[in-house]
Scaffold this active site. Sequence first.
Site, PDB file in Angstrom:
ATOM      1  N   HIS A 114       0.850  -1.192   0.000  1.00  0.00           N
ATOM      2  CA  HIS A 114       0.000   0.000   0.000  1.00  0.00           C
ATOM      3  C   HIS A 114       0.882   1.236   0.000  1.00  0.00           C
ATOM      4  O   HIS A 114       1.958   1.238   0.604  1.00  0.00           O
ATOM      5  CB  HIS A 114      -0.914  -0.002   1.232  1.00  0.00           C
ATOM      6  CG  HIS A 114      -2.030   0.982   1.166  1.00  0.00           C
ATOM      7  ND1 HIS A 114      -1.878   2.301   1.541  1.00  0.00           N
ATOM      8  CD2 HIS A 114      -3.324   0.853   0.776  1.00  0.00           C
ATOM      9  CE1 HIS A 114      -3.021   2.938   1.371  1.00  0.00           C
ATOM     10  NE2 HIS A 114      -3.911   2.091   0.906  1.00  0.00           N
ATOM     11  N   GLU A 155      -7.885  -4.126  -0.528  1.00  0.00           N
ATOM     12  CA  GLU A 155      -8.442  -4.629  -1.782  1.00  0.00           C
ATOM     13  C   GLU A 155      -8.425  -6.150  -1.835  1.00  0.00           C
ATOM     14  O   GLU A 155      -9.287  -6.764  -2.469  1.00  0.00           O
ATOM     15  CB  GLU A 155      -7.674  -4.052  -2.974  1.00  0.00           C
ATOM     16  CG  GLU A 155      -7.993  -2.593  -3.243  1.00  0.00           C
ATOM     17  CD  GLU A 155      -7.412  -2.107  -4.554  1.00  0.00           C
ATOM     18  OE1 GLU A 155      -6.715  -2.892  -5.230  1.00  0.00           O
ATOM     19  OE2 GLU A 155      -7.661  -0.946  -4.898  1.00  0.00           O
TER      20      GLU A 155
END
Length: 370
Positions: free
Chosen positions: A252, A307
């Site tokens: 991320h 996600e």
Amino acid sequence: MISRGLKGVKAAETAISFIDGTHGTLIYRGKNAKEVAAEHTFEEAAYFLWYGKFPDPTALKEFSAGLKQQRRIPDYTAKILQCLPNDMDLMSVLRTAVSSLGTQKYTFKPAIEDAVRLTAILPTIIAYRYRQLSGLPPVAPKNEYGHVKNYLYMLTGKEPLDAHVRALEAYMILTLEHGMNAATFSARVTISTESDLVSAVVSAIGTMKGPLHGGAPSEVTKMLNEIGSKERAENWLRTKLEKGEKLMGFGHRIYKTKDPRAIALKHILLENMHGDPWLSLALHVEETAIRLLDQYKPGRKLYTNVEFYAAAIMRAIGMEDMLFTPTFTASRVVGWTAHAIEQAKHNTIFRPDAEYTGEFPGSPAIFQSH
């Protein structure tokens, strides 16, 4: 000195959320987001972001009733949806439909009532268009259902399983808000001009549509589909890493440790959907991928992001890829509107400078001296 993309530049003050990427912390108004997702409904969490406190039973009843009253699409918006071309992607459809809502109801001073209207209607627009593209009649909202359960019901026309509602609700709460991301910044910039809340949300939807921001978990779903079984996982992942390719759903931009939203979603999924074969595969892929990433990219600290588990949720409840980013939008609208309201209270128009790199007429020294 230029800070490309305004990275590291603080352009506003906010009491809405705090992110610590080093320690993997996401806070909503002083409370850990994972605790909000574990202990509260979508309605309670939205109320908390807008009002700064959780509702008492009476306030929650009134607030929930207000959301339900705003679910229906105006006839003229329904006509617009019917006229849009079938090859128009769902985020563009959402942007267009929301723009049509911008009547004089929405003043230049955004209010929570405006935010409620927009949050209530987004799932209806998404479900209406999805069923239209699927050749199915629209499903009217059901007032006895809460916000998330009603969304799933309008998509399928069937009463959703409690486990599916709980999993999707947790995901939507954990994606309500995430600091000064690109779409939130777009909303605040629009409001800073004293424009209306509909225009701010349209700006944010247009920004969210970009694959660098609202990139849906569909690539994670594709990866898990290609792996197919636990037995194939290690060889598939090794091949990708040896080719220097990225593993989707890992790492991320902000979190340099475990994404707190992914941890919370994993816990809720294990509680509510234990034994689901897709979840079992996802857990095995996660464990294998983290082990291999540590071998191939030592010191990078690459872990699953939100996600990855969003993909597990969407796949488990049977949600098609085209619905991923719109569903993300249906939750994040709460954060956008909270920021827009906050911006309007202490407003200064955003007007950053740019470094000119073109040519000057005559002597550049004349212009540079100014």
